[in-house]
Design an enzyme around this catalytic site. Structure first.
Site, PDB file in Angstrom:
ATOM      1  CE  LYS A   1      -3.781  -1.766   2.521  1.00 22.35           C
ATOM      2  NZ  LYS A   1      -5.027  -1.759   1.690  1.00 22.35           N
TER       3      LYS A   1
ATOM      4  NE  ARG B   1     -10.756  -9.964  -1.975  1.00 23.02           N
ATOM      5  CZ  ARG B   1     -10.967  -8.981  -2.807  1.00 23.02           C
ATOM      6  NH1 ARG B   1     -11.252  -9.443  -4.026  1.00 23.02           N
ATOM      7  NH2 ARG B   1     -11.041  -7.800  -2.755  1.00 23.02           N
TER       8      ARG B   1
HETATM    9  N1  BES Z   1      -8.063  -3.844   4.333  1.00 24.35           N
HETATM   10  C1  BES Z   1      -8.031  -3.423   3.026  1.00 24.35           C
HETATM   11  C2  BES Z   1      -9.405  -2.830   2.826  1.00 24.35           C
HETATM   12  C3  BES Z   1      -9.502  -1.108   2.839  1.00 24.35           C
HETATM   13  C4  BES Z   1      -8.790  -0.624   1.995  1.00 24.35           C
HETATM   14  C5  BES Z   1     -10.323  -0.666   4.105  1.00 24.35           C
HETATM   15  C6  BES Z   1      -8.781   1.047   2.148  1.00 24.35           C
HETATM   16  C7  BES Z   1     -10.121   0.662   4.206  1.00 24.35           C
HETATM   17  C8  BES Z   1      -9.579   1.407   3.473  1.00 24.35           C
HETATM   18  C9  BES Z   1      -8.258  -4.580   2.220  1.00 24.35           C
HETATM   19  O1  BES Z   1      -7.473  -5.732   2.742  1.00 24.35           O
HETATM   20  C10 BES Z   1      -7.620  -4.335   0.720  1.00 24.35           C
HETATM   21  O2  BES Z   1      -6.386  -3.813   0.875  1.00 24.35           O
HETATM   22  N2  BES Z   1      -8.370  -4.343  -0.206  1.00 24.35           N
HETATM   23  C11 BES Z   1      -7.993  -3.977  -1.466  1.00 24.35           C
HETATM   24  C12 BES Z   1      -8.467  -4.968  -2.331  1.00 24.35           C
HETATM   25  C13 BES Z   1      -7.992  -4.772  -3.675  1.00 24.35           C
HETATM   26  C14 BES Z   1      -6.462  -5.189  -3.805  1.00 24.35           C
HETATM   27  C15 BES Z   1      -8.572  -5.747  -4.798  1.00 24.35           C
HETATM   28  C16 BES Z   1      -8.589  -2.683  -1.788  1.00 24.35           C
HETATM   29  O3  BES Z   1      -9.708  -2.231  -1.406  1.00 24.35           O
HETATM   30  O4  BES Z   1      -7.780  -1.838  -2.309  1.00 24.35           O
HETATM   31 MN    MN Z   2      -5.242  -5.591   2.079  1.00 24.20          MN
END
Ligand code: BES
Ligand code: MN
Ligand code: ZN
Length: 479
Positions: free
Chosen positions: A261, A335
């Site tokens: 991230k 997931r």
């Molecule tokens: N924990 C995050 C979801 C999230 C992202 C919560 C931003 C709050 C703010 C999750 O594990 C994640 O990173 N999801 C990705 C999925 C993508 C890679 C398909 C996302 O939502 O960017």
């Molecule tokens: Mn994630």
């Protein structure tokens, strides 16, 4: 904070402040007759018009024993939210040094009143050694006449708010202090205190079972994963053989893994275990409210890190269910851990599955910070969950799961890919889980937008909200 429900007339109440709600387009209650000149003058000058969030303080009110009379704007009676009102008043008054607050119910529900007060009094400031905020020491809800119903409702509210704050405290813990192992320890301690069963599956056990999807996420961290299981069995033989599973995402920190991230805002990812903390908070409340249905919580707990052993994009893992998954993005880790927990819950005999997860940024884009995104393969179960949410003042919105979205998850080399592309990201994430729920009634709640407040509300501090604790508890008690 001490909380009590008392039966007293308004003029006998002793406290730093007593709060009374006034509604728009309604006369002030007769008990405030002694203050009518003050009220008329404020109304005439526009200083107080009973709108929501308005608040006015009269010191040394001549007709009362309380040191202050606080009139609170309730807005229109039909849209009044008592939880938010008590929360807002607690937050405003504690700032002004008020230590004891009495709330004159005037016929309102003591459950929502005490919940709001306790939730409003919570501050995530345990690591501030110098300037911790002021807090209320005592909250008394005051009813006119005795009633066993009122006592029970008040006690329910106290248990729910205490459990929600238990969840909020865990969510607020930084990831260096709350690892998967520590989360498991907290669950164990809570279970022992509440008379719940608790079992924690460790890495070796998960390997034996074949939880390849969960273990793939965990392998990048030096902190070992844990699958936390907390069980409640009703004392009396339950009316039905239903067995409810509450599954909560427990990523104690989400760096994204190798698909890392951006640095900006990454600190917030300590809240990626909010779903797990919510189901544990609900189990705490359930142990005290004793519904007549069997409930088991499953919290897959891992840290999603970058490291020499971390999984790579393109890796293919085999889930507990047997299906293979191509990990196209290591940041879609929630997931992966949830599918093994869902499969395990089904194997333990659970007949209904409800999961809560901070699963996607996409749900935040879709619904902002107001509504939980709700997905299901079973309208009846979703109906139950939504009814519980409505009763508890938690907002959720039914999101679609048409078959058309399913193809987004096609993989060239495995049964499924773990991402579905840029558009409809919350839906493809939900579809991924659905593939493993199969025919078992299942509801997925994406709480990425609702588990954390980026800015304080009048009724609640910035930070963890503890969303879903009340809904899950209500779902079980109303089964
Ligand atoms: N924990 C995050 C979801 C999230 C992202 C919560 C931003 C709050 C703010 C999750 O594990 C994640 O990173 N999801 C990705 C999925 C993508 C890679 C398909 C996302 O939502 O960017
Ligand atoms: Mn994630
Ligand atoms: Zn995550």
């Amino acid at each position: 904070m001490e909380t009590k429900l008392l039966y007293q007339p308004l003029d006998k109440i002793e406290a730093d402040a007593v709060a009374v709600v006034l509604f728009e387009e309604e006369p002030a209650p007769a008990e405030l007759k002694f203050a009518s000149a003050w009220l008329d003058e404020m109304r005439a000058s526009g200083e107080f018009s009973s709108k929501t969030d308005e608040l006015s303080v009269l010191h040394q009110p001549s007709g009362l024993r309380a040191k202050r009379l606080v009139v609170v704007g309730g807005g229109k009676r039909a849209s009044f939210d008592l939880r938010r009102a008590t929360g807002g008043v607690v937050r405003a008054l504690k700032q002004r040094g008020v230590k004891s607050l009495a709330w004159w119910l005037n016929g309102a529900d003591p459950e929502a009143a005490v919940e709001g007060a306790m939730l409003g009094n919570f501050e995530p400031d345990q690591y501030k050694t110098a300037d911790q905020g002021k807090s209320l020491e005592s909250f008394v809800a005051v009813a006119a006449t005795n009633g066993a119903d009122l006592d029970a409702a008040f006690e329910r509210g106290r248990i729910l708010a205490e459990s929600q704050n238990f969840t909020r405290e865990m969510v607020n813990e930084p990831a260096n202090r709350l690892t998967p192992t520590v989360l498991a320890d907290r669950a164990r301690a809570m279970a022992a205190e509440c008379g719940l069963e608790c079992e924690v599956l460790d890495q070796d056990r998960m390997r034996q079972l074949g939880m390849g999807a969960l273990l793939g996420v965990a392998q990048g961290s030096s902190e070992p994963p844990a699958l936390i299981i907390v069980g409640y069995t009703p004392r009396a033989t339950p009316k039905s053989s239903d067995h409810l599973a509450l599954v909560g995402k427990g990523v104690t920190f989400d760096t994204g893994g190798v698909s890392i991230k951006p640095a900006e805002g990454m600190e917030k990812m300590k809240y990626d275990m909010a779903g797990g903390a919510a189901v544990l908070g609900a189990m705490r409340a359930i142990s005290k409210l004793k519904p007549s249905i069997r409930v088991t919580a499953f919290v897959p707990a891992v840290e999603n890190m970058v490291g020499a052993r971390a999984q790579r994009p393109g890796d293919i893992v085999k889930s507990l269910d047997g299906k293979t998954v191509e990990v196209l993005n290591t940041d879609a880790e929630g997931r992966l851990i949830l599918i093994d927990a869902i499969t395990y819950a089904k194997r333990q005999g659970c007949t209904h599955l409800v999961d809560a997860a901070t699963l996607t940024g996409a749900i935040v884009v879709a619904l902002g910070h107001v509504n939980i995104g709700a997905f299901t393969n079973d309208e009846a179960l979703l109906g139950r969950v939504m009814a519980a949410a409505r009763a508890e003042g938690e907002k959720m919105w039914h999101m679609p799961l048409d078959d058309d979205y399913k193809e987004l998850l096609k993989s060239a080399f495995a049964d499924l890919a773990n991402i579905g592309g840029r558009w409809g990201g919350a839906v493809s994430a939900a579809w991924f889980l659905r593939e493993f729920a199969g025919d078992t009634p299942w509801v997925h709640l994406d709480i990425a937008g609702t588990a954390w407040l980026d800015d304080a509300k009048p009724y609640m501090a910035k930070g963890p909200t503890g969303v879903c604790v009340r809904t899950f508890t209500k779902l079980a008690t109303g089964w």
